[in-house]
Scaffold this motif. Structure first.
Motif, PDB file in Angstrom:
ATOM      1  N   ALA A  31       0.808  -1.212   0.000  1.00 11.45           N
ATOM      2  CA  ALA A  31       0.000   0.000   0.000  1.00 11.45           C
ATOM      3  C   ALA A  31       0.844   1.267   0.000  1.00 11.45           C
ATOM      4  CB  ALA A  31      -0.936   0.000   1.205  1.00 11.45           C
ATOM      5  N   HIS A  32       2.118   1.138   0.342  1.00 10.66           N
ATOM      6  CA  HIS A  32       3.005   2.302   0.421  1.00 10.66           C
ATOM      7  C   HIS A  32       4.270   2.050  -0.413  1.00 10.66           C
ATOM      8  CE1 HIS A  32       0.497   2.469   4.081  1.00 10.66           C
ATOM      9  NE2 HIS A  32       0.523   3.769   3.868  1.00 10.66           N
ATOM     10  N   PRO A  33       4.104   1.929  -1.732  1.00  6.91           N
ATOM     11  CA  PRO A  33       5.249   1.624  -2.598  1.00  6.91           C
ATOM     12  C   PRO A  33       6.220   2.800  -2.680  1.00  6.91           C
ATOM     13  CG  PRO A  33       3.331   2.178  -3.909  1.00  6.91           C
ATOM     14  CD  PRO A  33       2.861   2.147  -2.487  1.00  6.91           C
ATOM     15  N   GLU A  34       7.515   2.467  -2.797  1.00  5.89           N
ATOM     16  CA  GLU A  34       8.554   3.492  -2.904  1.00  5.89           C
ATOM     17  C   GLU A  34       9.475   3.147  -4.063  1.00  5.89           C
ATOM     18  OE1 GLU A  34       9.353   5.039   1.539  1.00  5.89           O
ATOM     19  OE2 GLU A  34       9.688   2.892   1.270  1.00  5.89           O
ATOM     20  N   LEU A  35       9.874   4.174  -4.804  1.00  2.00           N
ATOM     21  CA  LEU A  35      10.680   3.977  -6.004  1.00  2.00           C
ATOM     22  C   LEU A  35      12.157   3.837  -5.668  1.00  2.00           C
ATOM     23  CD1 LEU A  35       8.928   6.517  -8.399  1.00  2.00           C
ATOM     24  CD2 LEU A  35       8.413   4.092  -8.032  1.00  2.00           C
ATOM     25  N   ALA A  36      12.954   3.582  -6.708  1.00  2.00           N
ATOM     26  CA  ALA A  36      14.377   3.295  -6.565  1.00  2.00           C
ATOM     27  C   ALA A  36      15.112   4.357  -5.758  1.00  2.00           C
ATOM     28  CB  ALA A  36      15.018   3.163  -7.952  1.00  2.00           C
ATOM     29  N   PHE A  37      15.870   3.890  -4.767  1.00  2.00           N
ATOM     30  CA  PHE A  37      16.700   4.714  -3.895  1.00  2.00           C
ATOM     31  C   PHE A  37      15.889   5.666  -3.023  1.00  2.00           C
ATOM     32  CE2 PHE A  37      19.779   3.913  -7.489  1.00  2.00           C
ATOM     33  CZ  PHE A  37      20.568   3.012  -6.784  1.00  2.00           C
ATOM     34  N   LYS A  38      14.565   5.462  -2.975  1.00  2.00           N
ATOM     35  CA  LYS A  38      13.705   6.263  -2.098  1.00  2.00           C
ATOM     36  C   LYS A  38      12.919   5.368  -1.139  1.00  2.00           C
ATOM     37  CE  LYS A  38      13.177   9.913  -5.583  1.00  2.00           C
ATOM     38  NZ  LYS A  38      12.224  10.665  -6.441  1.00  2.00           N
ATOM     39  N   GLU A  39      13.435   4.158  -0.891  1.00  2.00           N
ATOM     40  CA  GLU A  39      12.704   3.169  -0.086  1.00  2.00           C
ATOM     41  C   GLU A  39      12.906   3.454   1.411  1.00  2.00           C
ATOM     42  OE1 GLU A  39      14.521   1.175  -3.757  1.00  2.00           O
ATOM     43  OE2 GLU A  39      15.183   2.482  -2.133  1.00  2.00           O
ATOM     44  N   ASN A  40      12.687   4.692   1.817  1.00  2.00           N
ATOM     45  CA  ASN A  40      12.983   5.095   3.195  1.00  2.00           C
ATOM     46  C   ASN A  40      12.041   4.441   4.205  1.00  2.00           C
ATOM     47  OD1 ASN A  40      15.125   7.136   2.585  1.00  2.00           O
ATOM     48  ND2 ASN A  40      13.447   8.118   1.487  1.00  2.00           N
ATOM     49  N   ARG A  41      10.757   4.471   3.923  1.00  2.00           N
ATOM     50  CA  ARG A  41       9.798   3.857   4.840  1.00  2.00           C
ATOM     51  C   ARG A  41      10.002   2.353   4.900  1.00  2.00           C
ATOM     52  NH1 ARG A  41       4.729   1.381   4.820  1.00  2.00           N
ATOM     53  NH2 ARG A  41       3.328   2.013   6.537  1.00  2.00           N
ATOM     54  N   THR A  42      10.182   1.736   3.740  1.00  2.00           N
ATOM     55  CA  THR A  42      10.359   0.280   3.699  1.00  2.00           C
ATOM     56  C   THR A  42      11.614  -0.137   4.433  1.00  2.00           C
ATOM     57  OG1 THR A  42       9.253   0.264   1.534  1.00  2.00           O
ATOM     58  CG2 THR A  42      10.451  -1.727   2.183  1.00  2.00           C
ATOM     59  N   SER A  43      12.726   0.550   4.178  1.00  2.00           N
ATOM     60  CA  SER A  43      13.974   0.173   4.848  1.00  2.00           C
ATOM     61  C   SER A  43      13.889   0.413   6.354  1.00  2.00           C
ATOM     62  CB  SER A  43      15.158   0.937   4.247  1.00  2.00           C
ATOM     63  OG  SER A  43      15.029   2.333   4.428  1.00  2.00           O
ATOM     64  N   GLU A  44      13.108   1.419   6.765  1.00  2.00           N
ATOM     65  CA  GLU A  44      12.907   1.655   8.195  1.00  2.00           C
ATOM     66  C   GLU A  44      12.160   0.489   8.828  1.00  2.00           C
ATOM     67  OE1 GLU A  44      13.445   3.615  11.719  1.00  2.00           O
ATOM     68  OE2 GLU A  44      14.192   4.286   9.758  1.00  2.00           O
ATOM     69  N   ILE A  45      11.122   0.008   8.142  1.00  2.00           N
ATOM     70  CA  ILE A  45      10.373  -1.146   8.640  1.00  2.00           C
ATOM     71  C   ILE A  45      11.284  -2.361   8.741  1.00  2.00           C
ATOM     72  CG2 ILE A  45       8.576  -2.818   8.025  1.00  2.00           C
ATOM     73  CD1 ILE A  45       7.007  -0.472   6.812  1.00  2.00           C
ATOM     74  N   VAL A  46      12.071  -2.603   7.700  1.00  2.00           N
ATOM     75  CA  VAL A  46      12.977  -3.750   7.687  1.00  2.00           C
ATOM     76  C   VAL A  46      13.970  -3.656   8.835  1.00  2.00           C
ATOM     77  CG1 VAL A  46      14.884  -4.809   6.410  1.00  2.00           C
ATOM     78  CG2 VAL A  46      12.751  -4.227   5.224  1.00  2.00           C
ATOM     79  N   ALA A  47      14.592  -2.495   8.997  1.00  2.00           N
ATOM     80  CA  ALA A  47      15.598  -2.327  10.045  1.00  2.00           C
ATOM     81  C   ALA A  47      14.990  -2.504  11.436  1.00  2.00           C
ATOM     82  CB  ALA A  47      16.249  -0.949   9.916  1.00  2.00           C
ATOM     83  N   GLU A  48      13.812  -1.947  11.635  1.00  2.00           N
ATOM     84  CA  GLU A  48      13.166  -2.073  12.947  1.00  2.00           C
ATOM     85  C   GLU A  48      12.826  -3.520  13.257  1.00  2.00           C
ATOM     86  OE1 GLU A  48       9.804   0.505  12.933  1.00  2.00           O
ATOM     87  OE2 GLU A  48      10.994   2.346  13.201  1.00  2.00           O
ATOM     88  N   ARG A  49      12.309  -4.244  12.283  1.00  2.00           N
ATOM     89  CA  ARG A  49      11.964  -5.649  12.507  1.00  2.00           C
ATOM     90  C   ARG A  49      13.218  -6.470  12.826  1.00  2.00           C
ATOM     91  NH1 ARG A  49       6.555  -7.559  11.506  1.00  2.00           N
ATOM     92  NH2 ARG A  49       5.305  -5.670  11.314  1.00  2.00           N
ATOM     93  N   LEU A  50      14.266  -6.299  12.033  1.00  3.45           N
ATOM     94  CA  LEU A  50      15.487  -7.056  12.261  1.00  3.45           C
ATOM     95  C   LEU A  50      16.052  -6.771  13.654  1.00  3.45           C
ATOM     96  CD1 LEU A  50      17.270  -6.580   8.804  1.00  3.45           C
ATOM     97  CD2 LEU A  50      16.082  -8.624   9.604  1.00  3.45           C
ATOM     98  N   ALA A  51      16.103  -5.500  14.017  1.00  3.91           N
ATOM     99  CA  ALA A  51      16.642  -5.130  15.326  1.00  3.91           C
ATOM    100  C   ALA A  51      15.801  -5.707  16.459  1.00  3.91           C
ATOM    101  CB  ALA A  51      16.724  -3.607  15.441  1.00  3.91           C
ATOM    102  N   SER A  52      14.479  -5.737  16.269  1.00  4.03           N
ATOM    103  CA  SER A  52      13.605  -6.266  17.324  1.00  4.03           C
ATOM    104  C   SER A  52      13.833  -7.748  17.573  1.00  4.03           C
ATOM    105  CB  SER A  52      12.139  -6.014  16.954  1.00  4.03           C
ATOM    106  OG  SER A  52      11.715  -6.870  15.895  1.00  4.03           O
ATOM    107  N   TRP A  53      14.404  -8.442  16.583  1.00  7.70           N
ATOM    108  CA  TRP A  53      14.692  -9.866  16.731  1.00  7.70           C
ATOM    109  C   TRP A  53      16.149 -10.114  17.134  1.00  7.70           C
ATOM    110  CZ3 TRP A  53      12.347 -10.113  11.229  1.00  7.70           C
ATOM    111  CH2 TRP A  53      10.952  -9.974  11.310  1.00  7.70           C
TER     112      TRP A  53
END
Length: 404
Positions: A23-45
């Motif tokens: 629902a919140h797609p991001e284009l090349a080199f602008k994946e700020n929200r997505t990378s934030e989600i990924v980083a937060e999930r990884l860190a939480s584990w």
């Protein structure tokens, strides 16, 4: 099919995550929200997180709890791409894109969610003697080469990988079907501009001009002979002219015409030959008519060439986990391109396909709904694949370390 029970139990969690990313797609080199989600999930584990490779790339490093017998832990890289496409979405379900002109039309939302599902499981089951590098890559689409950007930022120096693997969903293949191929598997992606220059003039007096449109029209036919008559027929290649730009008025012969298009090959050697021949044609044919020509050739992605042993290994794991009837070991070559090819030029590994089905999984279907093909405005990733892909990633990593 032997799905891991703990992963199967998280199906709703990762379905919700995948749909949120969709629902919140991001284009090349602008994946700020997505990378934030990924980083937060990884860190939480409890996974070590590194950000900023290739601008918005994320690498999660998970070290096993056992000590390697050799003293040097082996490392496997597992990659998912995160970017979306600059295209409209026609789907009407609740998780359709909320951003006009942007869409996850290739399933990178699903690739990201599958790898996160595997990361969560492995973070809780670290009984292995090595390192898993979870590589979340930006900018695969559109020739942006996020893989190359991560490599240039020191991916393999900072996070060495003995082998690397990637998965892409494939509509039209039965859902959950795995497909592998050794050797050249996906084509190189290249684009070109040919600028033909002559002398503009009045359309009623062509003898006083050098007609660049006539030159370009002749050149388009000659370019096709580079495939039909100047290439070994067993070497697959495609040269397509996709644009012609010239002129602004009905009664003016333009002094410049631009021909644009794409070239696809499964071999760098064949690509070299085609480019050299194109340059010769672009420079010499216009001279016959008194004009000049120039070729500008842009190499985006090299051919994707899977390594033999890693591909056999990856296919064997799929057979052991899901059954031989779910595995195709000699899938046909694919004319599309993938920047995973840059990784395979540096590190042994393999890129495989996972069937996405024929579109019946889409919710809110309506009359006139288009096909569920990649880069189609009615595409959607099949969420039934999430536990399949996550289970496969886990079993692949475990088998890699068990191999010694």
């Amino acid at each position: 099919m032997s799905l891991i029970a703990e992963i199967e139990a998280t199906r709703e969690e990762f379905t919700a995550l995948r749909r949120d990313i969709h629902a919140h797609p991001e284009l090349a080199f602008k994946e700020n929200r997505t990378s934030e989600i990924v980083a937060e999930r990884l860190a939480s584990w409890g996974i070590e997180v590194h950000r900023g490779l290739g601008k918005t790339g994320v690498v999660g490093v998970l070290r096993g709890s056992r000590t390697a017998a050799s003293g040097k832990p082996r490392a496997i890289g597992l990659r998912a791409d995160m970017d979306a496409l600059p295209m409209p979405e026609h789907n009407r379900f609740a998780h359709a894109s909320k951003h006009e002109g942007r869409m996850h039309g290739c399933g990178h939302d699903g690739h990201t969610a599958m790898l996160l599902g595997a990361a969560k499981y492995l973070s809780a089951h670290r009984d292995f003697d090595g390192v898993v590098n979870f590589i979340f890559q930006p900018a695969e689409e559109g020739g942006n080469a996020g893989a190359r950007a991560m490599i240039e930022d020191g991916l393999f120096e900072k996070f060495p990988c003995d082998e690397i693997y990637g998965i892409h969903n494939m509509p039209g293949f039965p859902a959950g079907q795995f497909a592998f191929r050794k050797g050249p598997t996906m084509a190189s992606s290249n684009r070109f501009d040919i600028i033909v220059r002559g002398t503009g003039g009045h359309a009623a007096q062509p003898h006083k001009a050098v007609d660049t449109i006539i030159i370009a029209a002749e050149m388009i036919g000659v370019l096709q002979t580079l495939i039909s008559r100047h290439r070994n027929p067993i070497d697959v290649a495609v040269l397509s002219v996709t644009q012609i730009h010239a002129g602004d008025a009905y009664n003016v012969l333009p002094g410049e015409t631009v021909i644009r298009g794409t070239v696809r090959t499964f071999s760098t050697q064949v690509l070299d030959e085609i480019e050299n021949n194109m340059r010769r044609v672009a420079q010499t044919l216009p001279q016959v008519h008194g004009g000049t020509g120039e070729l500008q050739f842009y190499r985006a992605y090299p051919p994707l060439v899977n390594w033999d042993e890693p591909t056999d290994f990856a296919a064997r794991v799929a057979e052991e986990v899901f059954g031989a009837d779910k595995v195709e070991r000699d899938t046909p070559q694919h004319g599309g391109a993938e920047d995973f090819s840059f990784y395979l030029e540096k590190v042994p590994g393999s890129y495989l396909f996972l069937g996405n089905g024929d579109g019946d999984h889409r919710e809110g279907r309506y009359v006139g709904m288009g096909p569920c093909e990649l880069h189609n405005p009615n595409y959607d990733f099949n969420d039934a694949l999430l536990p399949v892909g996550s289970t496969y990633w886990v079993r692949l990593a475990q088998a890699f370390f068990a191999r010694g």
